[in-house]
Design a protein around this motif. Structure first.
Motif, PDB file in Angstrom:
ATOM      1  N   ALA A 121       0.995  -1.236   0.025  1.00 48.17           N
ATOM      2  CA  ALA A 121       0.139   0.037  -0.233  1.00 48.17           C
ATOM      3  C   ALA A 121       0.848   1.275   0.038  1.00 48.17           C
ATOM      4  O   ALA A 121       0.588   2.216  -0.881  1.00 48.17           O
ATOM      5  N   LEU A 122       2.027   1.329   0.725  1.00 55.75           N
ATOM      6  CA  LEU A 122       2.781   2.340   0.798  1.00 55.75           C
ATOM      7  C   LEU A 122       3.297   2.593  -0.339  1.00 55.75           C
ATOM      8  O   LEU A 122       3.453   4.043  -0.927  1.00 55.75           O
ATOM      9  N   SER A 123       3.751   1.550  -1.148  1.00 56.25           N
ATOM     10  CA  SER A 123       4.500   1.945  -2.317  1.00 56.25           C
ATOM     11  C   SER A 123       3.531   2.145  -3.379  1.00 56.25           C
ATOM     12  O   SER A 123       4.077   3.134  -4.241  1.00 56.25           O
ATOM     13  N   LEU A 124       2.505   1.725  -3.490  1.00 47.23           N
ATOM     14  CA  LEU A 124       1.573   2.026  -4.423  1.00 47.23           C
ATOM     15  C   LEU A 124       0.988   3.514  -4.067  1.00 47.23           C
ATOM     16  O   LEU A 124       0.799   4.244  -5.288  1.00 47.23           O
ATOM     17  N   CYS A 159     -11.574  -8.583  -3.111  1.00 47.30           N
ATOM     18  CA  CYS A 159     -11.025  -9.551  -3.693  1.00 47.30           C
ATOM     19  C   CYS A 159      -9.897  -9.741  -3.837  1.00 47.30           C
ATOM     20  O   CYS A 159      -8.934 -10.606  -3.412  1.00 47.30           O
ATOM     21  N   TRP A 160      -9.073  -8.602  -3.966  1.00 51.11           N
ATOM     22  CA  TRP A 160      -7.691  -8.214  -3.985  1.00 51.11           C
ATOM     23  C   TRP A 160      -7.119  -8.732  -2.698  1.00 51.11           C
ATOM     24  O   TRP A 160      -6.118  -9.302  -2.628  1.00 51.11           O
ATOM     25  N   SER A 161      -7.886  -7.971  -1.727  1.00 51.87           N
ATOM     26  CA  SER A 161      -7.371  -8.457  -0.316  1.00 51.87           C
ATOM     27  C   SER A 161      -7.294  -9.685   0.219  1.00 51.87           C
ATOM     28  O   SER A 161      -6.576 -10.314   0.834  1.00 51.87           O
ATOM     29  N   VAL A 162      -8.160 -10.528  -0.426  1.00 51.25           N
ATOM     30  CA  VAL A 162      -8.326 -11.796   0.218  1.00 51.25           C
ATOM     31  C   VAL A 162      -7.210 -12.663  -0.740  1.00 51.25           C
ATOM     32  O   VAL A 162      -6.474 -13.359  -0.234  1.00 51.25           O
ATOM     33  N   VAL A 172      -6.431  -2.179  -6.869  1.00 49.67           N
ATOM     34  CA  VAL A 172      -5.471  -3.059  -6.175  1.00 49.67           C
ATOM     35  C   VAL A 172      -4.959  -2.521  -4.900  1.00 49.67           C
ATOM     36  O   VAL A 172      -4.712  -2.903  -3.931  1.00 49.67           O
ATOM     37  N   LEU A 173      -4.765  -1.063  -4.894  1.00 55.57           N
ATOM     38  CA  LEU A 173      -4.579  -0.177  -3.706  1.00 55.57           C
ATOM     39  C   LEU A 173      -5.576  -0.329  -2.450  1.00 55.57           C
ATOM     40  O   LEU A 173      -5.190  -0.725  -1.573  1.00 55.57           O
ATOM     41  N   VAL A 174      -6.692  -0.365  -2.875  1.00 54.38           N
ATOM     42  CA  VAL A 174      -7.686  -0.764  -2.190  1.00 54.38           C
ATOM     43  C   VAL A 174      -7.659  -2.043  -1.228  1.00 54.38           C
ATOM     44  O   VAL A 174      -7.565  -1.935  -0.195  1.00 54.38           O
ATOM     45  N   GLY A 175      -7.276  -3.027  -2.246  1.00 52.07           N
ATOM     46  CA  GLY A 175      -7.139  -4.548  -1.706  1.00 52.07           C
ATOM     47  C   GLY A 175      -5.880  -4.434  -0.788  1.00 52.07           C
ATOM     48  O   GLY A 175      -6.004  -5.029   0.557  1.00 52.07           O
ATOM     49  N   ALA A 176      -4.667  -3.856  -1.193  1.00 48.92           N
ATOM     50  CA  ALA A 176      -3.626  -3.647   0.007  1.00 48.92           C
ATOM     51  C   ALA A 176      -3.968  -3.109   1.089  1.00 48.92           C
ATOM     52  O   ALA A 176      -3.540  -3.609   2.471  1.00 48.92           O
ATOM     53  N   VAL A 177      -4.643  -2.058   1.289  1.00 46.08           N
ATOM     54  CA  VAL A 177      -5.053  -1.218   2.265  1.00 46.08           C
ATOM     55  C   VAL A 177      -6.080  -2.181   3.221  1.00 46.08           C
ATOM     56  O   VAL A 177      -5.962  -2.217   4.354  1.00 46.08           O
TER      57      VAL A 177
END
Length: 290
Positions: free
Chosen positions: A46-49, A78-81, A185-190
């Motif tokens: 998340a920090l990198s994105l 879904c990305w977070s899973v 993708v960023l939302v998934g990482a967070v």
């Protein structure tokens, strides 16, 4: 980025090589375990994105998150899973088991799309699904006896979440609502960072572990995600599917050479069935389109 076809292929290969380092890096961690590994990788992703996306896509990428609505947040979930299940599975079973299990994603996507939005599945894909299913069943039979079944089942959550993700995106597209995968993708990482934090406490990672996990967040996830989004604008879907299989080969080889984790004969045989079925299906589909 304005990419030529050959440069897009090169970048896609580079992305798969970066994806494949997760297994060997995980094997060199000192104290971090399970959900703590997932937390730190998601945090650094998340920090990198947050740095990479405004540079590559402009500051408007954050406005897309606010305006994305339910489809974008469902995609992010879904990305977070996928992020969480992948790293937890690596702590429970071998790298080869995880990567081969993940490679059934295209077939699961076809089945989910058939069930939810009525997509027709060609006969060649039904045959490929049957062959791949036999390969996975072969692998799973061996996992029951050696105690690795839990890790393989967790790994299966990755292609299942991916299948739901792509199907939701296709459905939104058919309804006139485009889901931008970049902010998703960023939302998934967070999201992964938030809900794995309580499970990661108390922190036990050493400084070396933090360094390795920061490397994974940036090099293994954030950068290749940005590259694949760019490559997808140039390469056809069958090309991306075939090139993505290199992650399985690279990942198994790196874990073997870099961590001494040799794949079992059962995994190699089952994996050969799965990957062979996917290659033949994609090549036949590519030929029909051409």
């Amino acid at each position: 980025m304005n990419l030529s076809h050959s440069r897009a292929v090169f970048l896609m290969v580079a992305a798969t090589l970066m994806w494949s380092i997760a297994g060997v890096v995980t094997r060199h961690l000192e104290h971090a375990r399970s959900f703590e590994i997932t937390f730190w990788r998601s945090f650094f992703t998340a920090l990198s994105l947050l740095v990479i996306l405004p540079v590559v896509h402009g500051r408007g990428v954050f406005a897309k998150i606010r305006a994305g609505g339910p489809p974008l947040w469902l995609s992010g979930l879904c990305w977070s899973v996928m992020f969480t299940a992948f790293m937890v599975a690596l702590t429970l079973t071998s790298v080869a088991n995880v990567l081969v299990t993940m490679s059934v994603g295209p077939f699961l996507t076809a089945l989910v799309a058939r069930a939810l939005i009525g997509h027709r599945i060609p006969g060649r894909t039904w045959l490929a699904i049957a062959v791949a299913g036999a390969g996975i069943a072969w692998m799973y039979g061996a996992q029951i006896s050696n105690g690795h079944l839990a890790g393989t089942l967790v790994a299966l959550c990755v292609p299942v979440a991916a299948a739901v993700n792509w199907t939701l995106n296709q459905r939104s597209h058919s309804q006139g609502h485009e889901v931008d995968m970049v902010p998703a993708v960023l939302v998934g990482a967070v999201l992964s960072t938030i809900y794995t934090l309580p499970l990661a406490l108390p922190f036990e990672a050493s400084r070396l572990d933090i360094g390795w996990l920061a490397l994974l967040g940036l090099v293994q996830l954030a950068i290749p995600c940005a590259l694949v989004v760019a490559c997808a604008r140039v390469l056809k879907a069958p090309e991306i599917s075939l090139l993505a299989l290199l992650e399985v080969i690279f990942g198994i080889l790196l874990a073997w050479v870099g961590a001494g984790e040799a794949p079992t004969g059962t995994v190699l045989a089952g994996g050969a069935l799965v990957i062979g079925a996917l290659v033949m299906n994609e090549l036949m589909g590519w030929k029909q389109v051409a």
